[in-house]
Scaffold this active site. Structure first.
Site, PDB file in Angstrom:
ATOM      1  N   ASP A 165      -8.610   0.992 -25.316  1.00  0.00           N
ATOM      2  CA  ASP A 165      -8.500   0.962 -23.636  1.00  0.00           C
ATOM      3  C   ASP A 165      -9.061   1.819 -22.883  1.00  0.00           C
ATOM      4  O   ASP A 165      -8.815   3.019 -23.199  1.00  0.00           O
ATOM      5  CB  ASP A 165      -7.252   0.691 -23.102  1.00  0.00           C
TER       6      ASP A 165
ATOM      7  N   GLU B 126       2.693  -7.684   8.278  1.00  0.00           N
ATOM      8  CA  GLU B 126       2.491  -6.048   8.003  1.00  0.00           C
ATOM      9  C   GLU B 126       3.122  -5.477   6.701  1.00  0.00           C
ATOM     10  O   GLU B 126       4.431  -4.389   6.828  1.00  0.00           O
ATOM     11  CB  GLU B 126       3.533  -5.115   9.311  1.00  0.00           C
TER      12      GLU B 126
ATOM     13  N   ARG C 170      -2.124  -9.273 -21.090  1.00  0.00           N
ATOM     14  CA  ARG C 170      -3.041  -8.838 -21.609  1.00  0.00           C
ATOM     15  C   ARG C 170      -2.358  -7.759 -23.380  1.00  0.00           C
ATOM     16  O   ARG C 170      -3.533  -7.168 -23.765  1.00  0.00           O
ATOM     17  CB  ARG C 170      -4.926  -8.272 -21.467  1.00  0.00           C
TER      18      ARG C 170
ATOM     19  N   PRO D  81       1.026  -1.071   0.408  1.00  0.00           N
ATOM     20  CA  PRO D  81       0.029   0.185  -0.050  1.00  0.00           C
ATOM     21  C   PRO D  81       0.811   1.564  -0.232  1.00  0.00           C
ATOM     22  O   PRO D  81       0.742   2.355  -0.295  1.00  0.00           O
ATOM     23  CB  PRO D  81      -1.056  -0.302   1.837  1.00  0.00           C
TER      24      PRO D  81
HETATM   25  O1  LIG Z   1      -3.379  -3.316  -0.478  1.00  0.00           O
HETATM   26  B1  LIG Z   1      -1.763  -3.868  -1.128  1.00  0.00           B
HETATM   27  O2  LIG Z   1      -1.698  -3.490  -2.237  1.00  0.00           O
HETATM   28  C1  LIG Z   1      -1.075  -4.811  -0.076  1.00  0.00           C
HETATM   29  C2  LIG Z   1      -0.173  -5.767  -0.191  1.00  0.00           C
HETATM   30  C3  LIG Z   1       1.045  -5.953   0.413  1.00  0.00           C
HETATM   31  C4  LIG Z   1       0.617  -6.324   1.244  1.00  0.00           C
HETATM   32  C5  LIG Z   1       1.193  -7.411   2.226  1.00  0.00           C
HETATM   33  C6  LIG Z   1       0.434  -6.720   3.611  1.00  0.00           C
HETATM   34  N1  LIG Z   1      -0.772  -6.500   3.423  1.00  0.00           N
HETATM   35  C7  LIG Z   1      -0.257  -6.136   1.992  1.00  0.00           C
HETATM   36  C8  LIG Z   1      -1.476  -4.512   1.629  1.00  0.00           C
END
Ligand SMILES: OB(O)c1ccc2cc[nH]c2c1
Length: 242
Positions: A172, A115, A157, A88
């Site tokens: 697209d 985490e 794709r 994230p």
């Molecule tokens: O939201 B995500 O893209 C994402 C990616 C990797 C991990 C690893 C633990 N939570 C995650 C969330």
């Protein structure tokens, strides 16, 4: 293209064997390897995580296990992959990212859980290969697997021979910086809702103009920032009447 995925939930990647992606494998447009991170553990509990230094909630994925996994999966002679780490906290994954990665011969996806992965794993890998920490959106999943599936589909794709009609990828959403407009098919009238006349007119210039106008209007209302980001000159005079 070669694609490897390292994960503690290998079955999460089974969709890679289905539908369009499965056909791409059958037709040898891509080769895919899914690897269980726990294969690089050495303790009886096959532990992949530990408590975070500095305290805080949750667990962090162990660098020693990830280090051995990446050494083996990425350590092929005379070839170096791009390592993609879904997180994230990453840079946004966009269509232009998919286009750029579609030129790569080899992608490796490191799917974290808990985490996340000890930062030293990413820092160490970056001394040997290109590493990109990438987010698929401003929300948080439970792990990197769904993000990896999303990005893999967006990339694959675009590869030659994967989509039945290559024009689909060229037309697209985002390919011209705009959202795609609405689409219609038979019947001509459905629940008293007719297909727009222009689409049945056979006037290809008028149809192209209408579609462009619909894309501009939809983009203006849903993603105005995309209009602002269009390169100078991408909007012609007819567009500006919108
Ligand atoms: O939201 B995500 O893209 C994402 C990616 C990797 C991990 C690893 C633990 N939570 C995650 C969330």
């Amino acid at each position: 293209m070669r694609i490897d995925v390292i994960t503690i939930f290998p079955d999460y990647l089974n969709p890679l064997r289905e539908a369009l992606l499965g056909k791409a494998i059958e037709r040898e447009r891509i080769s895919v390897g899914v690897h269980d991170l726990r294969d690089w553990t050495h303790d009886v509990h096959r532990a992949v995580d530990d408590s975070p230094y500095g305290g805080g909630p949750g667990m962090v994925m162990k660098p020693d296990v990830w280090g051995e996994a990446l050494d083996e999966v990425c350590g092929v002679q005379d070839a170096t992959p791009r390592l993609v780490v879904p997180t994230p906290a990453g840079r946004p994954f966009e269509q232009k990212t998919a286009v750029r990665w579609s030129q790569d011969p080899w992608l490796v996806f490191a799917c974290g859980r808990y985490e996340g992965i000890d930062q030293r794993v990413i820092d160490d890998a970056a001394t040997r290969m290109s590493v990109e920490e990438v987010s698929i959106g401003d929300y948080v999943l439970v792990g990197g697997e769904v993000a990896a599936l999303t990005m893999i589909e967006a990339v694959v794709r675009l590869l030659p021979g994967v989509l039945g009609n290559p024009l689909s990828a060229e037309q697209d959403s985002f390919s011209d910086g705009l959202l795609e407009g609405p689409c219609y098919t038979r019947p001509e009238v459905w629940r008293d809702r007719p297909v727009p006349d222009v689409l049945r007119s056979g006037n290809h210039a008028a149809i192209a103009r209408w579609r462009r106008d619909q894309a501009l209007e939809r983009t203006y209302h849903r993603r105005p920032e995309l209009l602002a980001a269009l390169p100078e000159g991408d909007l012609d005079k007819a567009d500006r009447k919108q």
